[in-house]
Design an enzyme around this catalytic site. Structure first.
Site, PDB file in Angstrom:
ATOM      1  N   HIS A  99      -6.938  -0.995   2.005  1.00  0.00           N
ATOM      2  CA  HIS A  99      -6.667   0.440   1.902  1.00  0.00           C
ATOM      3  C   HIS A  99      -7.059   1.163   3.197  1.00  0.00           C
ATOM      4  O   HIS A  99      -7.823   2.138   3.195  1.00  0.00           O
ATOM      5  CB  HIS A  99      -7.414   1.045   0.714  1.00  0.00           C
ATOM      6  N   GLU A 102      -8.621  -1.959  -7.071  1.00  0.00           N
ATOM      7  CA  GLU A 102      -9.280  -2.183  -5.789  1.00  0.00           C
ATOM      8  C   GLU A 102     -10.793  -2.237  -5.976  1.00  0.00           C
ATOM      9  O   GLU A 102     -11.343  -1.465  -6.763  1.00  0.00           O
ATOM     10  CB  GLU A 102      -8.910  -1.058  -4.806  1.00  0.00           C
ATOM     11  N   ARG A 112       0.351   4.032  -3.077  1.00  0.00           N
ATOM     12  CA  ARG A 112      -0.643   3.851  -4.124  1.00  0.00           C
ATOM     13  C   ARG A 112      -0.382   2.533  -4.835  1.00  0.00           C
ATOM     14  O   ARG A 112       0.763   2.147  -5.069  1.00  0.00           O
ATOM     15  CB  ARG A 112      -0.596   4.999  -5.142  1.00  0.00           C
TER      16      ARG A 112
END
Length: 317
Positions: free
Chosen positions: A283, A264, A235
Site C-alpha cells: 500500500h 491488509e 482499494r
C-alpha cells in the site's frame, strides 16, 4: 486545541500543527489499539487518521469534543460518513496531494511488466546472460484501459500518452465535456465489457463501494487479453483476489500489480503469495517523501482552518 494523530504522519505536518498553537499527541500505532483509542478520544478537539483507524459510531460517540477529522489520504471507506454528517463533524481529505505519486506507480508497473529490470539484474548476478529471455516489449502502441476517470486517471492518461500508449476509459459519471475526455484524449467506452477486450493494461481508479466491490472478477478476466495486466492502486476488494489467482494460474491473463488488498497486511499462506506474476506492494503507491509532506501539510493547515472557525475546500461533506 488538542489534536490526536493515530497513524503515520510526516513530521513537517506535526510541526505545522504545533506552530499554530495546537497540542499534538502522536501515536502511529494507536489505530491498532482500539481500547486505548476509545479511552483517549474524549480529550481531543480533532482526530487525524489514515486508512486503518475505524471512524465509526462507537468512536464518534465517545469523541464528544471532536470538531473535525483529518484523513491523511483520499480513501474514505474506513470513515462512516453518515455518522460524521449526523454529528456535524467535517471530514477533511488530502485532495490530490498524493496523486502524482500514485500515477508514477502505475507507470512504473507498466514499465516493469514489459521490462523487468530487477529480474534481469538478479539473473545476471546468478551468472547468466540471457538476452532473449529479457528482450521485453514496448509500451508504444499498446492500450491502457482506465476504470474510473477522476484526477489520478487523468494524470495517468497524460503520462501514458507521452509513451505512445492509446488510452481508453470507463466512467458512467464523466461526460464528453469533462477535461479527462475533452482535453486529455482518452477514448470513452460505455461499458467495462468494451474496455476489457481492448486493453493490454487495466488500471483501477474507483473508490470501494457496494457497487464496485469485486467489480473485476472471474467474468471480467474471461474477457481480457491473455497477455493483459491488471493494476490496482485504488482499494482492495475491487479486484476479486481468488478469481485473479485462478485467472493468472490458468493463463487467462498475464499478471497483476496489487498495491492494495482486501485484507491488509497480506497473510502468510495467502494464494496471492504463490503466484510470481502477481506483484504485491504494501500500500505504497501514494507514499513518496514528496507526497507525504504535501499530505501532512495540507491536512494540518485545513484542520487548523476548521478549528479556527473557518471552512475547508477539502471537506468531503
Amino acid at each position: 486545541m488538542k489534536v490526536l494523530v493515530t497513524e503515520l504522519m510526516w513530521e513537517d505536518g506535526i510541526e505545522e500543527l504545533k506552530q499554530t498553537g495546537h497540542t499534538v499527541d502522536y501515536d502511529m500505532e494507536l489505530c491498532r489499539k482500539r481500547d486505548d483509542l476509545l479511552k483517549l478520544a474524549p480529550k481531543y478537539d480533532a482526530l487525524i487518521v489514515r486508512n486503518e483507524t475505524r471512524v465509526d459510531p462507537e468512536l464518534l460517540d465517545v469523541a464528544k469534543n471532536v470538531k473535525v477529522i483529518g484523513r491523511l489520504g483520499v480513501g474514505l471507506d474506513n470513515i462512516d460518513l453518515e455518522a460524521t454528517k449526523a454529528r456535524n463533524i467535517p471530514v477533511i481529505a488530502a485532495k490530490h496531494a498524493n496523486a502524482t505519486s500514485v500515477v508514477e506507480y502505475v507507470m512504473a508497473a507498466m514499465l516493469d511488466a514489459y521490462r523487468p529490470l530487477a529480474d534481469a539484474d538478479a539473473d545476471v548476478r546468478l551468472g547468466n546472460w540471457d538476452r532473449k529471455f529479457f528482450t521485453g516489449y514496448e509500451l508504444n502502441q499498446k492500450t491502457l484501459g482506465l476504470v474510473g476517470l477522476g484526477e489520478i486517471a487523468h494524470r495517468v492518461a497524460r503520462r501514458a500518452s507521452a509513451f505512445g500508449i492509446r488510452v481508453i476509459g470507463y466512467d458512467p459519471f464523466v461526460t464528453s465535456y469533462d477535461h479527462v475526455l475533452a482535453e486529455t484524449g482518452v477514448y470513452p467506452v460505455t461499458t467495462l465489457d468494451e474496455l476489457f477486450p481492448e486493453s493490454d493494461f487495466i488500471s483501477v481508479h474507483v473508490p470501494l463501494t457496494k457497487a464496485t466491490k469485486h467489480m473485476i472478477n472471474k467474468e471480467s478476466f474471461s474477457r481480457m487479453k491473455s497477455h493483459a495486466y491488471v493494476i490496482n492502486t485504488a482499494r482492495g476488494g475491487i479486484v476479486h483476489e481468488l478469481d485473479l489467482v485462478e485467472a493468472v494460474q490458468s493463463e487467462k491473463i498475464a499478471g497483476a500489480y496489487l498495491d492494495v488488498l482486501e485484507n491488509e497486511p497480506v497473510q502468510q499462506g495467502s494464494p496471492l503469495l504463490q503466484v510470481e506474476s502477481i506483484r504485491l506492494s504494501p500500500h505504497i503507491a501514494g507514499l513518496t517523501d514528496e507526497s507525504q509532506s504535501r499530505t501532512a501539510m495540507l491536512i494540518a493547515r485545513e484542520v487548523t482552518k476548521v478549528l479556527n472557525g473557518g471552512e475547508s475546500l477539502c471537506a468531503v461533506l
